[in-house]
Design a protein around this motif. Structure first.
Motif, PDB file in Angstrom:
ATOM      1  N   ARG A 187     -44.487-115.626   7.546  1.00  0.00           N
ATOM      2  CA  ARG A 187     -43.264-116.371   7.350  1.00  0.00           C
ATOM      3  C   ARG A 187     -43.022-117.383   8.479  1.00  0.00           C
ATOM      4  N   HIS A 188     -43.316-116.966   9.720  1.00  0.00           N
ATOM      5  CA  HIS A 188     -42.932-117.813  10.856  1.00  0.00           C
ATOM      6  C   HIS A 188     -44.082-118.558  11.521  1.00  0.00           C
TER       7      HIS A 188
ATOM      8  N   ALA B 172     -47.869-114.142  18.446  1.00  0.00           N
ATOM      9  CA  ALA B 172     -46.883-113.502  17.582  1.00  0.00           C
ATOM     10  C   ALA B 172     -47.080-111.992  17.567  1.00  0.00           C
ATOM     11  N   LYS B 173     -48.344-111.563  17.617  1.00  0.00           N
ATOM     12  CA  LYS B 173     -48.640-110.131  17.630  1.00  0.00           C
ATOM     13  C   LYS B 173     -48.087-109.480  18.889  1.00  0.00           C
ATOM     14  N   ILE B 174     -48.282-110.163  20.004  1.00  0.00           N
ATOM     15  CA  ILE B 174     -47.784-109.631  21.272  1.00  0.00           C
ATOM     16  C   ILE B 174     -46.265-109.483  21.215  1.00  0.00           C
ATOM     17  N   ASP B 175     -45.626-110.408  20.497  1.00  0.00           N
ATOM     18  CA  ASP B 175     -44.176-110.320  20.352  1.00  0.00           C
ATOM     19  C   ASP B 175     -43.746-109.201  19.415  1.00  0.00           C
ATOM     20  N   GLY B 176     -44.701-108.460  18.863  1.00  0.00           N
ATOM     21  CA  GLY B 176     -44.363-107.304  18.047  1.00  0.00           C
ATOM     22  C   GLY B 176     -43.976-107.632  16.617  1.00  0.00           C
ATOM     23  N   THR B 177     -44.504-108.725  16.076  1.00  0.00           N
ATOM     24  CA  THR B 177     -44.182-109.094  14.695  1.00  0.00           C
ATOM     25  C   THR B 177     -45.099-108.361  13.727  1.00  0.00           C
ATOM     26  N   ASN B 178     -44.614-108.159  12.493  1.00  0.00           N
ATOM     27  CA  ASN B 178     -45.492-107.597  11.470  1.00  0.00           C
ATOM     28  C   ASN B 178     -46.156-108.726  10.678  1.00  0.00           C
ATOM     29  N   ALA B 179     -47.063-108.332   9.770  1.00  0.00           N
ATOM     30  CA  ALA B 179     -47.874-109.326   9.061  1.00  0.00           C
ATOM     31  C   ALA B 179     -47.004-110.315   8.282  1.00  0.00           C
ATOM     32  N   TRP B 180     -45.936-109.787   7.616  1.00  0.00           N
ATOM     33  CA  TRP B 180     -45.062-110.651   6.840  1.00  0.00           C
ATOM     34  C   TRP B 180     -44.365-111.664   7.729  1.00  0.00           C
ATOM     35  N   GLN B 181     -43.880-111.190   8.895  1.00  0.00           N
ATOM     36  CA  GLN B 181     -43.192-112.103   9.815  1.00  0.00           C
ATOM     37  C   GLN B 181     -44.135-113.201  10.315  1.00  0.00           C
ATOM     38  N   ARG B 182     -45.399-112.796  10.551  1.00  0.00           N
ATOM     39  CA  ARG B 182     -46.355-113.806  11.017  1.00  0.00           C
ATOM     40  C   ARG B 182     -46.617-114.835   9.926  1.00  0.00           C
TER      41      ARG B 182
ATOM     42  N   MET C 143     -46.738-123.844   9.753  1.00  0.00           N
ATOM     43  CA  MET C 143     -47.927-124.592  10.159  1.00  0.00           C
ATOM     44  C   MET C 143     -48.604-125.259   8.964  1.00  0.00           C
ATOM     45  N   MET C 144     -48.454-124.645   7.793  1.00  0.00           N
ATOM     46  CA  MET C 144     -49.128-125.160   6.602  1.00  0.00           C
ATOM     47  C   MET C 144     -48.321-126.231   5.876  1.00  0.00           C
ATOM     48  N   ARG C 145     -47.076-126.435   6.303  1.00  0.00           N
ATOM     49  CA  ARG C 145     -46.197-127.319   5.540  1.00  0.00           C
ATOM     50  C   ARG C 145     -46.791-128.702   5.264  1.00  0.00           C
ATOM     51  N   PRO C 146     -47.302-129.411   6.300  1.00  0.00           N
ATOM     52  CA  PRO C 146     -47.842-130.749   5.994  1.00  0.00           C
ATOM     53  C   PRO C 146     -49.026-130.704   5.035  1.00  0.00           C
TER      54      PRO C 146
END
Lengths: 325, 295
Positions: A236-237, A224-234, A242-245
């Motif tokens: 959120r997405h 996700a970092k390589i894709d240029g996301t910020n901390a909030w986006q990481r 991943m934590m849902r279950p």
């Protein structure tokens, strides 16, 4: 011939599983075998007997009690007439019964919502490695092992109207002008018992959620970092989905453990004022031990246990699906 | 100076600076973490602080964070010179110790058998144990009161120890089973080859290896029985046998506004739990999560 006649049904599958061994075993070996098999069960027997006598039998006893008419006068005389489902019909026709169920759901819902949010926040913070983070999150858990009467008493003192620290603090920062008599009014009493419950359970929720956070593969965050996301986006997405279950099972577990609370509310409000915090376990207790209506108490506890068992089975089912995935 | 800073770093200097910055943010996080812990545990601090104040100082507006002067009057008067409190502490000690031993005696062999001896119904028994922990205590207290009245166990240590063990035993078995599973099978086979009976294998080879599990279970059984409230309230009708939790709840009404005294009793009631938690933290933290959840 003689030997096959004495073979117990249990020996047959055992023999079938080991076809290479001689079909006719010497008598001595077989006796040793059955002795050790009996020995195996001797290890569990005391615990099984104990749980049977002190847990399973009482639960059925309770069920039985709810089908008989038992109150103080005939309890002492030893008379327990069978009345079928009459106690249930009586209970279901009382608004007080439904009120206690509603209060239980309100209290449990409010408590697990805030315990979950705070526990999640704490988990996200303490998930990061820094000096002392392991010790700190363990120390937080002290609220969970503290005797519930102690935490209830302390919160009673902190929320006390005239000289409680909570009012002093809220007045100090200008949120309230007049002291709030927290435990004397219905709605604030409910808020009070929820606050103390949240304080006790949030660190436990944190520990359970931390296990989930640590199970997220670090590679996902790197990608996700390589894709240029910020901390909030990481967050959120990656984190949230991943934590849902895990989050769902933790919520369910919190529901189960909060729904059965008794001590905290009994110490802080005794279910009052009036019946504003009268959750079902308190209702059942009052019926049985203050009004000596044992059968009515048994009805309430049967309903209580059915809800608990349903939620527990749901939890088992959910964790089973998780394992299979 | 500015031009100096703008000069490109050598690789070594760059790494050094990076490491230093990383270390600084690490300490920053640790400071925030410490702050969170201190704020979160404020109620515990407030309990102790109140207990060390003069009775009148408790009501000062605005409240003083730290007691001044620090006095132990509430402890002396309301704990050490108060027979009902001492009696209640003794009761809790007896009940918690009894529960600890009975839980270990019943739970250890059962967990061993469920882990190692390939019994039938292992999965079913494990689920029943997990379920047992999820049921409201009041569901047990009510029928146990009626049953114990019939057999004369109300108002006895034995009754309270039995009831508390019923709560502790399921989680004891759940926590201990994985410990037994981690004992290498070869060791046990070796013992068997040497002619040990199943009991000797258990006693001589397995037990010493699962000591951490026994400590976890012992600590948790003691701590939960020490703080247990519902059984104390329902199964001990005379004050003579009530544990400290029930006594503390009774004092809330009796002491009225003597908050310093109430907090002194509360602090003493919490003390054994805090000491055990501090000393055996890593056992307890692991045990709490293992005991409540299904892996």
């Amino acid at each position: 011939m003689d030997q096959s006649a004495t073979a117990t049904p249990r020996d047959i599958p055992e023999r079938g599983r080991q076809p290479r061994k001689p079909v006719v075993k010497p008598e001595r070996t077989r006796r040793q075998l059955s002795e050790s098999r009996l020995g195996k069960y001797l290890f569990v027997l005391p615990a099984v007997l104990f749980i049977g006598l002190l847990m399973i039998y009482p639960l059925f006893y309770n069920l039985n009690l709810s089908l008989h008419d038992v109150h103080l006068s005939n309890f002492l005389a030893g008379e327990r007439p069978f009345v079928g489902l009459q106690n249930y019909f009586d209970a279901f026709s009382q608004p007080a019964f439904w009120h206690s169920l509603w209060i239980s759901l309100l209290y449990t819902g409010g408590s697990i919502l805030f315990a979950f949010l705070i526990g999640y926040g704490l988990a996200l913070f303490f998930d990061r490695a820094f000096p002392g983070s392991g010790t700190m999150r363990a120390v937080l858990l002290v609220t969970y092992v503290l005797p519930s009467v102690v935490s209830g008493t302390v919160w009673r003192w902190m929320l006390q109207g005239d000289s409680g620290i909570v009012n002093a603090l809220l007045q100090g920062i200008g949120i309230i002008d007049e002291p709030v008599h927290w435990l004397i009014h219905g709605p604030t009493a409910m808020i009070s018992v929820i606050i103390s419950t949240v304080w006790v359970t949030s660190p436990f929720v944190m520990i359970l959620l931390l296990a989930g956070l640590q199970g997220i593969p670090p590679g996902l965050y790197e990608a996700a970092k390589i894709d240029g996301t910020n901390a909030w986006q990481r967050f959120r997405h990656v984190t949230l989905p991943m934590m849902r279950p895990v989050a769902l099972t933790v919520l369910l577990l919190s529901f189960i453990f909060t729904f059965k609370t008794f001590d905290n509310i009994y110490v802080m409000t005794k279910g009052g004022p009036g019946d504003a915090t009268g959750i079902m376990p308190i209702y059942a207790y009052d019926k049985a031990f203050n009004f000596f209506e044992f059968s009515d108490g048994a009805v309430a506890s049967t309903v209580l246990i059915i809800i608990s068992i349903v939620m527990a089975l749901l939890y088992f089912w959910m964790t089973r699906k998780e394992e299979a995935a | 100076m500015a031009t100096l800073d703008q000069q490109p770093d050598t690789a070594e200097q760059g790494q050094d600076r990076f490491a230093r910055r990383k270390r600084t943010t690490q300490y920053g996080k640790a400071a925030v973490g410490l702050l969170i812990v201190l704020v979160y545990l404020f109620p515990v601090f407030w309990m102790v602080s109140t207990s060390l104040k003069l009775r009148g100082d408790v009501f000062s507006i605005p409240p003083e964070l730290f007691p001044s002067p620090v006095v132990f009057g509430s402890y002396i008067e309301s704990v050490f010179q108060s027979p009902p409190v001492l009696r209640a502490l003794l009761n809790s000690l007896v009940i918690a110790t009894g529960t600890l031993f009975l839980t270990l005696v019943l739970g250890t062999p059962a967990a061993y058998a469920l882990a190692r001896l390939r019994l039938r119904f292992t999965v079913l028994i494990s689920l029943v144990l997990l379920l047992a922990q999820m049921l409201p205590t009041i569901n047990l207290a009510l029928p146990l009161f009626v049953i114990f009245t019939d057999v004369g166990l109300v108002d006895t240590y034995a009754g309270l120890i039995l009831a508390n063990t019923a709560l502790a035993l399921p989680f004891a078995i759940i926590i201990l089973r994985p410990f037994f599973l981690s004992v290498p099978g070869e060791l046990m086979d070796a013992g068997r080859v040497d002619g040990c009976t199943p009991f000797a294998v258990f006693r001589r080879i397995v037990l010493p290896l699962i000591r951490p599990g026994l400590i976890t279970v012992g600590a948790l059984a003691f701590v939960t029985a020490w703080g247990e409230f519902v059984f104390g309230l329902t199964l001990a009708t005379s004050e003579e046998l009530q544990p400290i939790s029930v006594a503390l709840n009774r004092f809330i009404g009796q002491y009225g506004t003597r908050w310093a005294d109430l907090m002194a009793v509360a602090t003493i009631a919490a003390l054994p739990v805090i000491v055990i938690f501090a000393g055996l933290q890593r056992f307890i933290v692991g045990g709490l999560t293992a005991g409540a959840t299904k892996e």
